[in-house]
Design an enzyme around this catalytic site. Structure first.
Site, PDB file in Angstrom:
ATOM      1  N   SER A 113      41.132   4.917  35.987  1.00 53.83           N
ATOM      2  CA  SER A 113      40.509   4.069  34.883  1.00 53.83           C
ATOM      3  C   SER A 113      40.682   2.611  35.040  1.00 53.83           C
ATOM      4  O   SER A 113      40.409   2.001  36.116  1.00 53.83           O
ATOM      5  CB  SER A 113      40.949   4.520  33.496  1.00 53.83           C
ATOM      6  OG  SER A 113      40.199   3.796  32.413  1.00 53.83           O
ATOM      7  N   HIS A 114      41.600   2.026  33.883  1.00 56.44           N
ATOM      8  CA  HIS A 114      41.746   0.585  33.792  1.00 56.44           C
ATOM      9  C   HIS A 114      43.193   0.258  34.618  1.00 56.44           C
ATOM     10  O   HIS A 114      43.455  -1.067  34.656  1.00 56.44           O
ATOM     11  CB  HIS A 114      41.899  -0.061  32.383  1.00 56.44           C
ATOM     12  CG  HIS A 114      43.027   0.934  31.819  1.00 56.44           C
ATOM     13  ND1 HIS A 114      42.191   2.398  31.538  1.00 56.44           N
ATOM     14  CD2 HIS A 114      43.934   0.920  31.279  1.00 56.44           C
ATOM     15  CE1 HIS A 114      43.229   3.029  30.447  1.00 56.44           C
ATOM     16  NE2 HIS A 114      44.216   2.142  30.755  1.00 56.44           N
ATOM     17  N   ASP A 277      35.505  -1.655  32.508  1.00 56.13           N
ATOM     18  CA  ASP A 277      36.734  -1.418  33.294  1.00 56.13           C
ATOM     19  C   ASP A 277      36.815  -0.528  34.623  1.00 56.13           C
ATOM     20  O   ASP A 277      35.572  -0.534  35.305  1.00 56.13           O
ATOM     21  CB  ASP A 277      37.740  -0.544  32.403  1.00 56.13           C
ATOM     22  CG  ASP A 277      37.117   1.042  32.452  1.00 56.13           C
ATOM     23  OD1 ASP A 277      35.955   1.179  32.548  1.00 56.13           O
ATOM     24  OD2 ASP A 277      38.128   2.052  32.212  1.00 56.13           O
ATOM     25  N   ASP A 279      36.540   2.413  36.142  1.00 58.96           N
ATOM     26  CA  ASP A 279      35.687   3.347  36.144  1.00 58.96           C
ATOM     27  C   ASP A 279      34.393   3.436  35.469  1.00 58.96           C
ATOM     28  O   ASP A 279      33.551   4.312  35.342  1.00 58.96           O
ATOM     29  CB  ASP A 279      36.390   4.711  36.059  1.00 58.96           C
ATOM     30  CG  ASP A 279      36.920   4.824  34.752  1.00 58.96           C
ATOM     31  OD1 ASP A 279      37.229   3.834  33.963  1.00 58.96           O
ATOM     32  OD2 ASP A 279      36.961   5.997  34.226  1.00 58.96           O
ATOM     33  N   ASP A 281      33.801   3.198  31.838  1.00 60.12           N
ATOM     34  CA  ASP A 281      33.725   3.830  30.717  1.00 60.12           C
ATOM     35  C   ASP A 281      34.156   3.006  29.520  1.00 60.12           C
ATOM     36  O   ASP A 281      33.706   3.261  28.199  1.00 60.12           O
ATOM     37  CB  ASP A 281      34.322   5.334  30.477  1.00 60.12           C
ATOM     38  CG  ASP A 281      36.029   5.360  30.903  1.00 60.12           C
ATOM     39  OD1 ASP A 281      36.322   4.007  31.194  1.00 60.12           O
ATOM     40  OD2 ASP A 281      36.741   6.201  30.751  1.00 60.12           O
ATOM     41  N   ARG A 282      34.998   1.845  29.580  1.00 60.57           N
ATOM     42  CA  ARG A 282      35.383   1.087  28.731  1.00 60.57           C
ATOM     43  C   ARG A 282      34.253  -0.358  28.557  1.00 60.57           C
ATOM     44  O   ARG A 282      33.759  -0.486  29.378  1.00 60.57           O
ATOM     45  CB  ARG A 282      36.561   0.347  28.661  1.00 60.57           C
ATOM     46  CG  ARG A 282      37.635   1.512  28.777  1.00 60.57           C
ATOM     47  CD  ARG A 282      39.185   0.926  28.803  1.00 60.57           C
ATOM     48  NE  ARG A 282      40.160   2.110  28.590  1.00 60.57           N
ATOM     49  CZ  ARG A 282      41.275   1.816  28.502  1.00 60.57           C
ATOM     50  NH1 ARG A 282      41.659   0.767  28.053  1.00 60.57           N
ATOM     51  NH2 ARG A 282      42.124   2.932  28.117  1.00 60.57           N
ATOM     52  N   LYS A 376      33.080   8.349  27.063  1.00 57.99           N
ATOM     53  CA  LYS A 376      32.801   7.020  26.598  1.00 57.99           C
ATOM     54  C   LYS A 376      31.968   6.284  27.772  1.00 57.99           C
ATOM     55  O   LYS A 376      31.915   6.487  28.867  1.00 57.99           O
ATOM     56  CB  LYS A 376      33.928   6.282  26.323  1.00 57.99           C
ATOM     57  CG  LYS A 376      34.993   6.156  27.377  1.00 57.99           C
ATOM     58  CD  LYS A 376      36.325   5.450  26.766  1.00 57.99           C
ATOM     59  CE  LYS A 376      37.399   5.301  27.724  1.00 57.99           C
ATOM     60  NZ  LYS A 376      38.477   6.285  27.393  1.00 57.99           N
TER      61      LYS A 376
HETATM   62  C1  G1P Z   1      44.454   5.197  26.446  1.00 59.19           C
HETATM   63  C2  G1P Z   1      43.740   4.954  25.140  1.00 59.19           C
HETATM   64  C3  G1P Z   1      42.981   5.941  24.625  1.00 59.19           C
HETATM   65  C4  G1P Z   1      41.813   6.358  26.101  1.00 59.19           C
HETATM   66  C5  G1P Z   1      42.585   6.674  27.167  1.00 59.19           C
HETATM   67  C6  G1P Z   1      41.776   6.867  28.231  1.00 59.19           C
HETATM   68  O1  G1P Z   1      45.322   6.201  26.411  1.00 59.19           O
HETATM   69  O2  G1P Z   1      44.674   4.532  24.117  1.00 59.19           O
HETATM   70  O3  G1P Z   1      42.266   5.831  23.653  1.00 59.19           O
HETATM   71  O4  G1P Z   1      41.185   7.610  25.532  1.00 59.19           O
HETATM   72  O5  G1P Z   1      43.399   5.556  27.456  1.00 59.19           O
HETATM   73  O6  G1P Z   1      40.790   5.733  28.539  1.00 59.19           O
HETATM   74  P1  G1P Z   1      46.793   6.215  26.328  1.00 59.19           P
HETATM   75  O7  G1P Z   1      47.293   5.449  26.968  1.00 59.19           O
HETATM   76  O8  G1P Z   1      46.909   5.418  24.730  1.00 59.19           O
HETATM   77  O9  G1P Z   1      47.327   7.671  26.101  1.00 59.19           O
HETATM   78 ZN    ZN Z   2      38.282   3.690  32.222  1.00 55.97          ZN
END
Ligand code: G1P
Ligand code: ZN
Length: 543
Positions: A113-114, A277, A279, A281-282, A376
């Protein structure tokens, strides 16, 4: 072909977190590490012989290597066909779209992800089921259980597939279809939104800037905004994906997307700014000198959903993660539709969407989406906003001010303390829990604690229960502080503090959230003894 059965030893740390297994690249590069986890997935899902799998990732460092390994393991494990995005790429929502459109048995998404990428960055892998959504906890728990007792995995000794060439290849009796990573997704977007109206907006002096943060959405944004919607080429920035995201942190928020933020808060700023982000999805939504919190974004999309053709019939319900503000609840109430409060993580929305109980979902962590896929979806949110602006022809700020005037404002902010020693972070949580009995009734300045608990959730569809999902301190006036430990970090612990206060008074709606929440922020620090317990006196990231 030769199927090889390789003996292996279990790793003890392959427990999937909020969104799959995330570790440093160097952890994944250990001999057998990736293979063990992939075999544990295959052993858990028990796909029928000849089943089809979707496969793709966010293109970060190690993506290509991992794709080749997984293809060979899929062949050895009896899959008949794998749909893989060109170059090994599929954004997370595009992967969800492919799983659903081609009705595959499931899919494997490679993404952290990010989180930063590169040889010293992070890598990740997760399994999505046939509905296109992240595997529910009972599956991820079973994968973890299998990973702890694995003794062998299967892989073929075939040669690598040319991932950059569209077409069908044979790999030890299995078909590998290298598909256009963008096309199916772009089609889906065109079916949901009023592209003609957005095209007009983008050609009538309205200026936008989309920051792909050197991550996966670059090619998607080019196809959609430039090729299909006719936006000028300079509407995109950082749109060429890089394996290390240009050494950046591909997280679309005010801290990490600062390049975009400076443009939107600078002279001669565009009307609209957005970022996605690693991947895809954000999303982050900005106006000219204006930031839309993700919680408000969900509420605005819900309130205006009928303006988009895909939602013109109305929405069935809304779901938001527990730490997300209650702004969407107010819209749901007015629309007379249900609003569900779930634990953090997109996987909790899947059942609600499959059962037709909700159409829109959102998380405060820059995640918004709908039942068009089961992830998302960053670009979807950006297009939804553009669709609304194309019809309403108001500035982002004016739209929000009117929204707040109608529904009131849930002033909101999240403070993250990253990289804490795990013990210190656990200590904060334990300390808060230990005070559950004495907190109700306690007064802090103008706030009095009403109740506190550790959030637990019973899924209304399958009855499964998830406990210890975050500590909630609720105040008598409806304000709230939530404490939660991150389930996605790879280094130490990350403590998240979510702050929310309801403000009905329009004369205070223009206030900066940090100013409006200043007293609550102090209370959160006092309640948790955070400073003494962690040695930190300020958060690493504020969103
Ligand atoms: C974080 C975000 C959560 C999201 C997840 C994946 O998780 O808070 O809302 O679904 O990334 O993108 P966390 O690191 O808080 O467990
Ligand atoms: Zn992501």
């Amino acid at each position: 072909m030769t199927i090889q059965t390789i003996s292996t030893q279990p790793f003890t740390d392959q427990k999937p977190g909020t969104s799959g297994l995330r570790k440093r690249v160097t952890v994944f590069q250990q001999p057998h590490y990736l293979e063990n986890f992939v075999q544990s997935i295959f052993d858990t899902i028990d796909a029928p012989p000849g089943a089809t799998l979707a496969l793709g990732g966010d293109g970060r460092y190690y993506n290509r290597k991992a794709i080749q390994i997984i293809l060979k393991m899929a062949a050895a494990n009896g899959f008949g066909r794998v749909l893989v995005g060109q170059g090994g790429i599929l954004s997370t929502p595009a992967a969800s779209c492919v799983i659903r459109k081609y009705r595959t048995f499931g899919g494997i998404i490679l993404s952290a992800s990010h989180n930063p990428g590169g040889p010293d960055g992070d890598f990740g892998i997760k399994y999505n089921t046939a509905n296109g959504g992240p595997a529910p906890e009972k599956i991820t728990d079973a994968i973890f259980a299998n990973s702890k007792k694995i003794s062998e995995y299967k892989i073929t000794d075939s040669i690598d597939i040319p991932l950059d060439i569209l077409g069908t290849f044979e790999l030890s009796g299995m078909q590998v279809e290298v598909i256009d990573a963008v096309g199916d997704y772009a089609e889906l977007m065109a079916s949901l939104f009023d592209f003609a109206a957005i095209r007009l907006l983008l050609n009538s002096g309205f200026r936008m800037k989309f920051d792909a943060m050197h991550a996966v959405t670059g090619p998607y944004a080019r196809e959609i905004f430039i090729n299909r919607l006719g936006a000028p080429a300079d509407s995109l920035m950082n749109a060429v994906p890089l394996e290390d995201f240009g050494r950046g942190h591909p997280d679309p928020n005010l801290t990490y997307a600062h390049e975009l933020v400076e443009i939107l808060y600078g002279d001669n700023a565009p009307d609209f700014g957005a970022a996605s982000d690693g991947d895809g999805d954000r999303n982050m939504i900005l106006g000219d000198h204006f930031f839309v919190t993700p919680s408000d974004s969900l509420a605005v999309l819900a309130a205006n959903a009928r303006l988009a053709p895909g939602y013109a019939q109305g929405i069935a319900g809304i779901a938001r993660s527990m730490p997300t503000s209650a702004a969407a609840d107010r819209v749901a109430e007015e629309l007379g539709i249900p609003c569900f409060e779930t634990p953090t993580g997109w996987k909790f929305f899947g059942n609600l969407m499959d059962a037709g109980k909700v159409t829109l979902c959102g998380e405060e962590s820059f995640g918004t989406g709908s039942d068009h896929v089961r992830e998302k979806d960053g670009l979807w949110a950006v297009l939804f906003w553009l669709n609304i602006l194309a019809i309403k022809r108001q500035s982002v700020e004016a739209l929000l001010m009117r929204h707040w005037a109608r529904f009131g404002r849930n002033v909101y902010s999240r403070h993250d303390y990253e990289g804490l020693p795990t013990e210190a972070a656990n200590g904060v949580m334990q300390y808060l829990r230990a005070n559950f009995n004495t907190l109700p009734g306690a007064r802090f300045g103008r706030y009095t604690v009403d109740t506190c608990d550790d959030f637990s959730y019973t899924d209304p569809v399958d009855g499964s229960v998830s406990t210890a999902q975050g500590i909630r301190i609720m105040f008598k006036d409806g304000s709230r502080i939530v404490f939660r430990l991150s389930g996605t970090g790879t280094e130490g612990a990350t403590l998240r503090i979510y702050l929310e206060a309801y403000e009905p008074d329009t004369s205070r709606h223009h206030l900066d959230a940090q100013v409006a929440l200043a007293e609550m922020i102090e209370i959160a620090l006092e309640l948790s003894e955070l400073k003494i317990r962690t040695g930190r006196d300020k958060p690493t990231v504020i969103t």
